[in-house]
Design an enzyme around this catalytic site. Sequence first.
Site, PDB file in Angstrom:
ATOM      1  N   HIS A 109       0.831  -1.212   0.000  1.00  0.00           N
ATOM      2  CA  HIS A 109       0.000   0.000   0.000  1.00  0.00           C
ATOM      3  C   HIS A 109       0.867   1.265   0.000  1.00  0.00           C
ATOM      4  O   HIS A 109       0.492   2.280  -0.584  1.00  0.00           O
ATOM      5  CB  HIS A 109      -0.891   0.050   1.247  1.00  0.00           C
ATOM      6  CG  HIS A 109      -2.117  -0.800   1.183  1.00  0.00           C
ATOM      7  ND1 HIS A 109      -3.197  -0.488   0.379  1.00  0.00           N
ATOM      8  CD2 HIS A 109      -2.462  -1.918   1.867  1.00  0.00           C
ATOM      9  CE1 HIS A 109      -4.155  -1.388   0.571  1.00  0.00           C
ATOM     10  NE2 HIS A 109      -3.727  -2.274   1.464  1.00  0.00           N
ATOM     11  N   ASP A 116      -7.498  -2.115  -1.376  1.00  0.00           N
ATOM     12  CA  ASP A 116      -8.530  -2.872  -0.670  1.00  0.00           C
ATOM     13  C   ASP A 116      -9.862  -2.430  -1.247  1.00  0.00           C
ATOM     14  O   ASP A 116     -10.104  -1.223  -1.395  1.00  0.00           O
ATOM     15  CB  ASP A 116      -8.517  -2.562   0.823  1.00  0.00           C
ATOM     16  CG  ASP A 116      -7.240  -3.002   1.524  1.00  0.00           C
ATOM     17  OD1 ASP A 116      -6.516  -3.852   0.973  1.00  0.00           O
ATOM     18  OD2 ASP A 116      -6.973  -2.496   2.626  1.00  0.00           O
ATOM     19  N   GLU A 180      -6.958 -11.992   3.525  1.00  0.00           N
ATOM     20  CA  GLU A 180      -7.956 -10.910   3.402  1.00  0.00           C
ATOM     21  C   GLU A 180      -8.606 -10.977   2.022  1.00  0.00           C
ATOM     22  O   GLU A 180      -7.927 -10.787   1.008  1.00  0.00           O
ATOM     23  CB  GLU A 180      -7.288  -9.536   3.579  1.00  0.00           C
ATOM     24  CG  GLU A 180      -6.600  -9.340   4.922  1.00  0.00           C
ATOM     25  CD  GLU A 180      -5.811  -8.034   4.985  1.00  0.00           C
ATOM     26  OE1 GLU A 180      -5.666  -7.344   3.957  1.00  0.00           O
ATOM     27  OE2 GLU A 180      -5.314  -7.721   6.079  1.00  0.00           O
ATOM     28  N   HIS A 183      -8.079  -7.556  -0.185  1.00  0.00           N
ATOM     29  CA  HIS A 183      -6.761  -6.967  -0.496  1.00  0.00           C
ATOM     30  C   HIS A 183      -6.170  -7.560  -1.771  1.00  0.00           C
ATOM     31  O   HIS A 183      -6.116  -8.778  -1.937  1.00  0.00           O
ATOM     32  CB  HIS A 183      -5.792  -7.216   0.667  1.00  0.00           C
ATOM     33  CG  HIS A 183      -4.407  -6.704   0.397  1.00  0.00           C
ATOM     34  ND1 HIS A 183      -3.947  -5.510   0.897  1.00  0.00           N
ATOM     35  CD2 HIS A 183      -3.392  -7.212  -0.350  1.00  0.00           C
ATOM     36  CE1 HIS A 183      -2.707  -5.318   0.478  1.00  0.00           C
ATOM     37  NE2 HIS A 183      -2.344  -6.336  -0.287  1.00  0.00           N
TER      38      HIS A 183
END
Length: 200
Positions: A109, A116, A180, A183
């Site tokens: 990120h 996300d 996740e 993500h």
Amino acid sequence: MIPCEDIAGHPDFRALASLPNIGVDLRYATPDNFVGRDVYGGLDCAWLRREAAEALVNASEWLARQRPGYRLIVLDALRPQRVQEALYAELAGTPLAMYLAHPERGSIHSFGMAVDLTVLDPQGAEVDMGTGFDEMTLISHPDHEAEHLALGLLTAAQIAERGWLRAAMRQAGFHGISTEWWHFDFGDRVAVRRDLPRVL
């Protein structure tokens, strides 16, 4: 290294607001996240590196063709190093720290190369993915979905919705992670950390 304050004028980054038919609801700019407060501290984080942004448009267009009326909504994109450090500090020393890249190693990120996101249905509501964004439990883990289906913790419909999101992102060149469902990284993580500047 690039200060976050310089991103708006940087040619390698593209504003999320400029991406057609993609919603934006940056949860870390609000109290609606796992720490319960705005962690951006007024920083403008609504950006991705240009190559990731263009791939996200590709994913959005693919989804619109496959499922008319459905669209992507971004929940987190550029996360400057100082924000990653603040988030990690919240979880350091707990089992939940596994959900965040150690600041020393760096989150994808922080290079503007991870996003996300989830999917909105034709009525504008988030589809049911079985857990919310940032719900740090095993039910959020893509690699446990078959087991959770068997146990009745996830439904086939919820897993199918995750599958649509993954299909859209993968065909555009993104890679998911095992922990996740929301993500996705663009490009090779090793190369990103080695070759691209981190945003501070």
